[in-house]
Scaffold this motif. Structure first.
Motif, PDB file in Angstrom:
ATOM      1  N   GLY A  37       0.856  -1.171   0.000  1.00 35.49           N
ATOM      2  CA  GLY A  37       0.000   0.000   0.000  1.00 35.49           C
ATOM      3  C   GLY A  37       0.892   1.220   0.000  1.00 35.49           C
ATOM      4  N   GLU A  38       0.552   2.204  -0.820  1.00 37.49           N
ATOM      5  CA  GLU A  38       1.416   3.390  -0.885  1.00 37.49           C
ATOM      6  C   GLU A  38       0.604   4.667  -0.928  1.00 37.49           C
ATOM      7  OE1 GLU A  38       3.619   2.234  -4.414  1.00 37.49           O
ATOM      8  OE2 GLU A  38       2.595   3.759  -5.602  1.00 37.49           O
ATOM      9  N   ALA A  39       1.190   5.715  -0.357  1.00 37.01           N
ATOM     10  CA  ALA A  39       0.646   7.062  -0.429  1.00 37.01           C
ATOM     11  C   ALA A  39       1.457   7.811  -1.485  1.00 37.01           C
ATOM     12  CB  ALA A  39       0.761   7.755   0.922  1.00 37.01           C
ATOM     13  N   ARG A  40       0.774   8.609  -2.309  1.00 32.74           N
ATOM     14  CA  ARG A  40       1.414   9.254  -3.450  1.00 32.74           C
ATOM     15  C   ARG A  40       1.038  10.736  -3.523  1.00 32.74           C
ATOM     16  NH1 ARG A  40       1.934   5.560  -7.829  1.00 32.74           N
ATOM     17  NH2 ARG A  40       1.200   7.174  -9.245  1.00 32.74           N
ATOM     18  N   GLY A  64      -3.089  10.789  -3.522  1.00 35.57           N
ATOM     19  CA  GLY A  64      -3.931   9.621  -3.345  1.00 35.57           C
ATOM     20  C   GLY A  64      -3.132   8.431  -2.904  1.00 35.57           C
ATOM     21  N   GLY A  65      -3.562   7.250  -3.319  1.00 37.06           N
ATOM     22  CA  GLY A  65      -2.900   6.033  -2.886  1.00 37.06           C
ATOM     23  C   GLY A  65      -3.064   4.904  -3.867  1.00 37.06           C
ATOM     24  N   TYR A  84      -6.147   5.425  -6.809  1.00 35.37           N
ATOM     25  CA  TYR A  84      -7.050   6.571  -6.947  1.00 35.37           C
ATOM     26  C   TYR A  84      -6.311   7.817  -6.493  1.00 35.37           C
ATOM     27  CZ  TYR A  84     -11.029   9.582  -7.243  1.00 35.37           C
ATOM     28  OH  TYR A  84     -11.867  10.593  -7.624  1.00 35.37           O
ATOM     29  N   GLU A  85      -6.439   8.879  -7.296  1.00 34.78           N
ATOM     30  CA  GLU A  85      -5.797  10.149  -6.961  1.00 34.78           C
ATOM     31  C   GLU A  85      -6.774  11.302  -7.164  1.00 34.78           C
ATOM     32  OE1 GLU A  85      -1.158   9.374  -8.005  1.00 34.78           O
ATOM     33  OE2 GLU A  85      -2.556   9.421  -9.685  1.00 34.78           O
ATOM     34  N   LYS A 101     -11.708  16.158 -11.065  1.00 38.81           N
ATOM     35  CA  LYS A 101     -12.008  15.765  -9.690  1.00 38.81           C
ATOM     36  C   LYS A 101     -11.130  14.613  -9.226  1.00 38.81           C
ATOM     37  CE  LYS A 101     -14.446  18.038  -8.088  1.00 38.81           C
ATOM     38  NZ  LYS A 101     -14.139  19.401  -7.631  1.00 38.81           N
ATOM     39  N   GLY A 102     -10.779  13.688 -10.132  1.00 33.70           N
ATOM     40  CA  GLY A 102      -9.949  12.569  -9.724  1.00 33.70           C
ATOM     41  C   GLY A 102      -9.748  11.574 -10.846  1.00 33.70           C
TER      42      GLY A 102
END
Length: 193
Positions: A37-40, A64-65, A84-85, A101-102
Motif C-alpha cells: 500500500g502506498e501514499a502518493r 492519493g494512494g 485513486y488520486e 475531480k480525480g
C-alpha cells in the motif's frame, strides 16, 4: 479535511491488507507474494488536443494512494494494482470552469530487480477520469475512460518500507470531439508485507 481522510484511509487499507498476511508470508518458504500500500503525491497536466495542437487544461498537485499485490517470478515480479488520486486542476474563464475531480486506474504491474533493494517497473491498465464543468449556479460532472501506462522505480528504505517515483500517461480518447490525455509525475512511500 479531505486530505487527512485520504491519508487515514490509505493507512487503514495498508494495515488491513498486510496484518492478516504478514505471518503467512513469513512462513511461506518461497516468499512469493507481497502486498503493498502506498501514499502518493504528484504533479499532473491534463490536456486536450486536436488538429495537431495540444492545450493544457491546467497543472496542479494530485494526491492519493495505491494498493497492489506482487507475485515473485524469479528476478522479476508481476501483479495487479488499483490506484485513486484526487486532483486540484482547474481552468476558469469568465465564471465558466472546467476541473478534474480525480483519476481511478487499475491494471497490471511488472517489476524488475536492478540491485539490492531497487526495482524498475512498468504498468499498463484502465483509467477513468472525472471532469466537472460549472457556470455560476450550476455544475455537472462526467467520467471518461481509457488506457494508462507508467514507468517508475522503487527503493527500499527499510525491511518493509519503500520510496517510489513514477511517470504516467493516460489517453481517454474523444471527450466531446476532442482528445483528452493526462500526464503525471508522482513520488511517495509505501509499506510492503
Amino acid at each position: 479535511g479531505e486530505y487527512m481522510n485520504v491519508k487515514m484511509l490509505a493507512a487503514a487499507a495498508a494495515l488491513a491488507t498486510c496484518v492478516p498476511f504478514a505471518a503467512q508470508a513469513q512462513d511461506d518458504a518461497r516468499g512469493g507474494i507481497s502486498f503493498r500500500g502506498e501514499a502518493r503525491i504528484g504533479y499532473e497536466t491534463p490536456t486536450v488536443s486536436g488538429d495537431g495542437d495540444v492545450y493544457k487544461i491546467g497543472s496542479a498537485v494530485s494526491y492519493g494512494g495505491e494498493l497492489g499485490v506482487d507475485f515473485d517470478a524469479g528476478g522479476f515480479s508481476v501483479g495487479p494494482y488499483v490506484n485513486y488520486e484526487f486532483s486540484n486542476v482547474e481552468l476558469c474563464d469568465g465564471g465558466v470552469c472546467l476541473s478534474e475531480k480525480g483519476n481511478l486506474s487499475a491494471g497490471g504491474r511488472v517489476g524488475f530487480a536492478v540491485g539490492q533493494g531497487s526495482q524498475l517497473f512498468v504498468k499498463v491498465g484502465y483509467a477513468s477520469i472525472e471532469m466537472e464543468g460549472s457556470v455560476p449556479g450550476y455544475s455537472a460532472s462526467e467520467s471518461k475512460s481509457g488506457i494508462q501506462g507508467a514507468i517508475g522505480a522503487t527503493f527500499d528504505v527499510g525491511p518493509h518500507v519503500y520510496a517510489m517515483v513514477e511517470a504516467s500517461y493516460a489517453d481517454y480518447g474523444k471527450f466531446y470531439d476532442i482528445n483528452l490525455q493526462r500526464r503525471q509525475v508522482a513520488a511517495g512511500g509505501g509499506f510492503r508485507c
